[in-house]
Write a protein that holds these residues in place. Structure first.
Motif, short mmCIF file in Angstrom:
data_model
loop_
_atom_site.label_atom_id
_atom_site.label_comp_id
_atom_site.label_asym_id
_atom_site.label_seq_id
_atom_site.Cartn_x
_atom_site.Cartn_y
_atom_site.Cartn_z
N GLN A 30 0.84 -1.20 0.00
CA GLN A 30 0.00 0.00 0.00
C GLN A 30 0.88 1.25 0.00
N GLN A 31 0.33 2.33 -0.54
CA GLN A 31 1.05 3.61 -0.53
C GLN A 31 0.70 4.39 0.74
N TRP A 32 1.67 5.13 1.28
CA TRP A 32 1.42 5.91 2.49
C TRP A 32 0.39 7.01 2.24
N ASN A 33 0.46 7.58 1.03
CA ASN A 33 -0.44 8.68 0.72
C ASN A 33 -1.89 8.22 0.75
N GLY A 34 -2.69 8.76 1.65
CA GLY A 34 -4.12 8.42 1.71
C GLY A 34 -4.42 7.12 2.41
N ILE A 35 -3.44 6.55 3.16
CA ILE A 35 -3.63 5.21 3.73
C ILE A 35 -4.70 5.21 4.83
N VAL A 36 -4.83 6.31 5.57
CA VAL A 36 -5.80 6.31 6.67
C VAL A 36 -7.23 6.15 6.13
N ASP A 37 -7.54 6.87 5.05
CA ASP A 37 -8.87 6.75 4.46
C ASP A 37 -9.10 5.32 3.96
N LYS A 38 -8.05 4.76 3.36
CA LYS A 38 -8.18 3.43 2.80
C LYS A 38 -8.38 2.39 3.90
N LEU A 39 -7.61 2.54 4.99
CA LEU A 39 -7.75 1.61 6.11
C LEU A 39 -9.13 1.76 6.75
N THR A 40 -9.61 3.00 6.83
CA THR A 40 -10.92 3.24 7.44
C THR A 40 -11.98 2.43 6.72
N THR A 41 -12.01 2.54 5.39
CA THR A 41 -13.04 1.82 4.65
C THR A 41 -12.79 0.32 4.67
N ALA A 42 -11.50 -0.08 4.59
CA ALA A 42 -11.20 -1.51 4.53
C ALA A 42 -11.53 -2.20 5.86
N LEU A 43 -11.15 -1.58 6.97
CA LEU A 43 -11.35 -2.23 8.26
C LEU A 43 -12.82 -2.22 8.68
N ALA A 44 -13.59 -1.30 8.11
CA ALA A 44 -15.01 -1.26 8.44
C ALA A 44 -15.80 -2.26 7.60
N SER A 45 -15.19 -2.73 6.51
CA SER A 45 -15.93 -3.63 5.62
C SER A 45 -16.00 -5.02 6.25
N ASN A 46 -16.83 -5.86 5.66
CA ASN A 46 -16.99 -7.20 6.21
C ASN A 46 -15.95 -8.18 5.69
#
Lengths: 456, 326
Positions: A85-101
């Motif tokens: 994964q790229q550092w740029n924008g990782i928090v948003d990506k983790l937010t959606t990924a970890l909230a998914s099922n």
């Protein structure tokens, strides 16, 4: 027609769509109740695919192949789906990924970002596996029975529970051109304080006046990581939390303002860095590579890019030393960056994911981190970095970190501050003369407090 | 809005569709003829409801709940009624951002429409080869993805390596612009964002209006000129009235786009410096994804839609009226 693609409304709606299935069906559950953390180990599961998200630049290709082959050998039936994964924008990506099922199973995240996900219950509780992961018996960062590098341990613990495995740490060093120093008659060992560094920078400027845009000491206008180190060096701090939980930002304290003044002094030593941009725009190592920089404060990994592969610079032209303090003979407390590894709370592969973490926490895992140029997560391994030419830089970094290090406020709301960083804006206002240090610092304090004290 | 006007149109067209004398039609075939337009609309309607209607409903639902990252992950949310709306309306930053968004939108729409009209008039006047060159240049500007355009503009105006500072300094008469920071104040940053947005918006407006100008009968302008009208008078009394419905439509679309534009504003400076270029869409994004306050962000989105509708009501009414006149 092309300019209305990113409608926030739809973006938020998509988060809702992908993220909170069931939000509408279970509204009766009280907010703040524990999320469905998987506590039972699905030991029956003997095969499957383990999805691992690692950050760009963490491990080199050889290490990754070794790691995944070893895991698949010891876990027949399992496949590792390793994604960078790229550092740029990782928090948003983790937010959606970890909230998914269907989240990734193992996720790497920056040590300043981890708190957000730990507090939200996005990561599985690893407290009972602490000893198996090599972290000793206690979560208390100051205790001798706690075996992880202290700052990484702090990033991994939330409300006395371990939610992540400390992975690696790294800090900034002073990177300089040996050949330019020699030509200007400067002895690197003589740079033992801020004043001496500035004098050296000015000498380099004079000697290299023919090079366009040359900076004896290069510092971007908005390098707030570097600023933090100067603030800590003067005994200042970013923000402190009162016993009532309320945050107070301290940029306008006399100590912090002395640190900001240091930053301005460094900039005014002849840095050609942009006043309205940070160290990555343009990348400082790039300017160094082009021969326009005598010294700069950069991460260990920037050295490789600074030298480059086109032969313009060679490794023996580039030196590294600890960043001097304003006080002669000392070094600044460093911003200890790094990352931690968590297991998604919603991952169905908890046992396999834990085994993967154990492998990274093992001796060979620690040695692999050193080979990749990182300070390893175990105190014992960090203290025993071998004395080899390849690890010379790491030695400097580890020594700096041991002398003193700091961290951004450990609160989930801090990510909101960085999203629109008032410290960067403060620096630009000061350097362009729009505001005095005191006024700009006060304004930044207000902006930080507004976000840090917002209701969650 | 689009659905209702299309339906109104369909209703008017429906009797004519069969095209046969009514006495020879059975009741059944008449019914089939009348419902055919609705059946034809059904796929579009279903897609519309599924892709837009459902997410919008979810956003409205979220705006009435307390949702942070914890709630998003656990799925356990609490209803808070209108608390989120009360919170944002009491937030001074939200009010400031709303006013800023309206000013930003007004400036962009005005510049887009005025400059677009001028370019359309130019297209009408110049010879074929220059017109081709101008059209090609505009198509390229139009075809550039917003994200790419934003990054290119960032580079153009970079204080150290940007070509703009270099060019301004090379000309000489403006003095030295080397190391000038374009992004150090909100106004300057907005200036560059506006330049970028208007640059990419002009082609659509100019081409549409050029088409509109071509549709105005030549005899009209000729006659006006014979009667001694100056160019300005011809534009004012012949061309402009002919373009009015089109201009209204273009202003309508520009208002929608510029009110909620996200990509350019966010890419250039993420709402900086110091939050001075945060518009409503950036505000919703920062509140939602960066601060994990999804309920509040949803409320901001709902308020945005309501505000946009309020602004557009006069336009919608006037457009419907114009359509009935035709």
């Amino acid at each position: 027609m092309i300019r209305h693609k990113m409608i926030p409304l739809v973006a938020v709606a998509m988060v809702a769509l992908t993220g909170c299935n069931g939000a509408s069906t279970t509204p009766s559950q009280p907010a703040g109740s524990q999320p469905a953390t998987q506590t039972s180990q699905p030991s029956a599961q003997t095969s499957g695919t383990l999805t691992v998200w690692m950050m760009n630049g963490s491990l080199n290709d050889n290490t990754v192949v070794q790691l995944n082959t070893d895991f698949q050998m010891s876990h027949p039936g399992w496949k590792v789906n390793y994604q960078v994964q790229q550092w740029n924008g990782i928090v948003d990506k983790l937010t959606t990924a970890l909230a998914s099922n269907t989240p990734p199973d193992v996720v790497e995240m920056g040590n300043t970002q981890a708190i957000t996900f730990e507090a939200a219950g996005a990561l599985a509780d690893l407290t009972s596996s602490r000893q198996a992961l090599g972290g000793g018996t206690t979560n208390d960062s100051s205790s001798a029975d706690q075996l992880f590098v202290a700052s990484l341990n702090s990033a991994s613990v939330y409300q006395d529970k371990l939610y992540a495995l400390p992975f690696y740490a790294g800090d900034r060093v002073l990177i300089y051109r040996k050949d330019l120093f020699t030509a200007a008659g400067i002895d690197p060992a003589s740079i033992t304080s801020k004043d001496k560094l500035i004098t050296a920078a000015k000498t380099l400027n004079t000697k290299n006046a023919s090079v366009a845009d040359f900076s004896g000491f290069y510092q971007a206008g908005q390098n707030w990581y570097s600023l933090l180190q100067m603030i800590w060096d003067r005994g200042g701090s970013l923000a402190t939390q009162g016993s009532d939980g309320k945050w107070t930002a301290n940029l306008d304290s006399p100590e912090s303002m002395a640190g900001i003044q240091d930053y301005v002094d460094y900039y005014n030593s002849g840095s050609t860095g942009p006043k309205d941009n940070d160290e990555m725009n343009p990348p400082e190592y790039d300017l160094f590579h082009q021969g326009k920089v005598g010294m700069f404060v950069g991460n260990g990994w920037e050295i490789g890019s600074a030298i480059g592969t086109d032969g313009k610079l060679t490794a023996d032209q580039v030196g590294v030393m600890a960043i001097p303090s304003a006080t002669d003979g000392k070094t600044v407390p460093v911003f200890l960056g790094g990352s931690v590894l968590g297991i998604a709370a919603k991952s169905p592969n908890q046992a396999a994911a834990l085994d993967y973490l154990k492998q990274l926490a093992s001796d060979s895992g620690q040695q692999a981190l050193i080979a990749n140029g990182w300070i390893p997560s175990l105190k014992s391994a960090a203290a025993a970095i071998p004395d080899k030419p390849e690890t010379a830089i790491l030695k400097v970094q580890a020594a700096e970190a041991a002398a003193g290090s700091g961290f951004t406020p450990n609160d989930p709301r801090w990510a909101g501050v960085e999203a629109n960083n008032p410290i960067k804006a403060m620096l630009t206002k000061i350097l362009t003369g729009q505001a005095s240090i005191a006024d700009a610092a006060k304004a930044a304090d207000d902006a930080i407090e507004a976000v840090m004290n917002a209701a969650q | 809005m689009i659905g209702s006007t299309t339906r109104a149109k369909a209703r008017r067209d429906a009797p004519g569709l069969a095209g046969v004398p009514s006495r020879r039609r059975s009741r059944l075939s008449r019914l089939a003829g009348q419902s055919l337009p609705y059946v034809a609309l059904l796929p579009a309607l279903v897609t519309f409801v599924l892709l837009l209607g459902y997410p919008v409903l979810l956003v409205i639902e979220m705006s009435l709940q307390h949702i942070g990252l914890r709630e998003l992950i656990s799925g356990a949310t609490t209803w808070v009624g209108l608390d989120n709306f009360a919170a944002i309306l009491a937030d001074r930053q939200f009010v400031a951002v709303t006013i800023r968004t309206f000013v930003f939108m007004a400036v962009n729409v005005a510049l887009t429409v005025v400059l677009g009209t001028l370019v359309a008039l130019l297209l009408d006047r110049i010879a074929r080869i220059p017109r081709l060159i101008l059209s090609a240049a505009m198509v390229l500007a139009w075809a550039m993805p917003a994200l790419t355009g934003s990054v290119v503009f960032q580079w153009l105006f970079d204080s150290k390596l940007g070509v703009v500072n270099w060019a301004l300094s090379s000309v000489g008469i403006f003095g030295s612009w080397l190391n000038h920071s374009w992004f150090d104040t909100g106004l300057s940053t907005f200036g560059i964002i506006t330049l970028l947005i208007v640059w990419q918006a002009i082609p659509f407006v100019a081409f549409s209006l050029y088409g509109g100008i071509l549709a105005i009968p030549h005899e009209l302008t000729e006659a006006a000129k014979v009667d001694g009208a100056s160019d300005r008078q011809v534009f004012r009394h012949v061309i402009l009235p002919g373009l009015r419905p089109l201009l209204m439509m273009l202003a309508f679309l520009s208002i929608i786009w510029d009110f909620k534009v996200f990509t350019q504003v966010f890419t250039i400076r993420q709402g900086g410096p110091d939050g001075q270029t945060i518009t409503l869409s950036i505000f919703a994004y920062i509140t939602g994804l960066s601060q994990s306050r999804f309920g509040i962000a949803a409320a901001v989105s709902v308020v945005m839609v309501v505000l946009l509708l309020l602004v557009l009501i006069p336009y919608i009414r006037r457009m419907l009226r114009t359509q009935e006149d035709v």
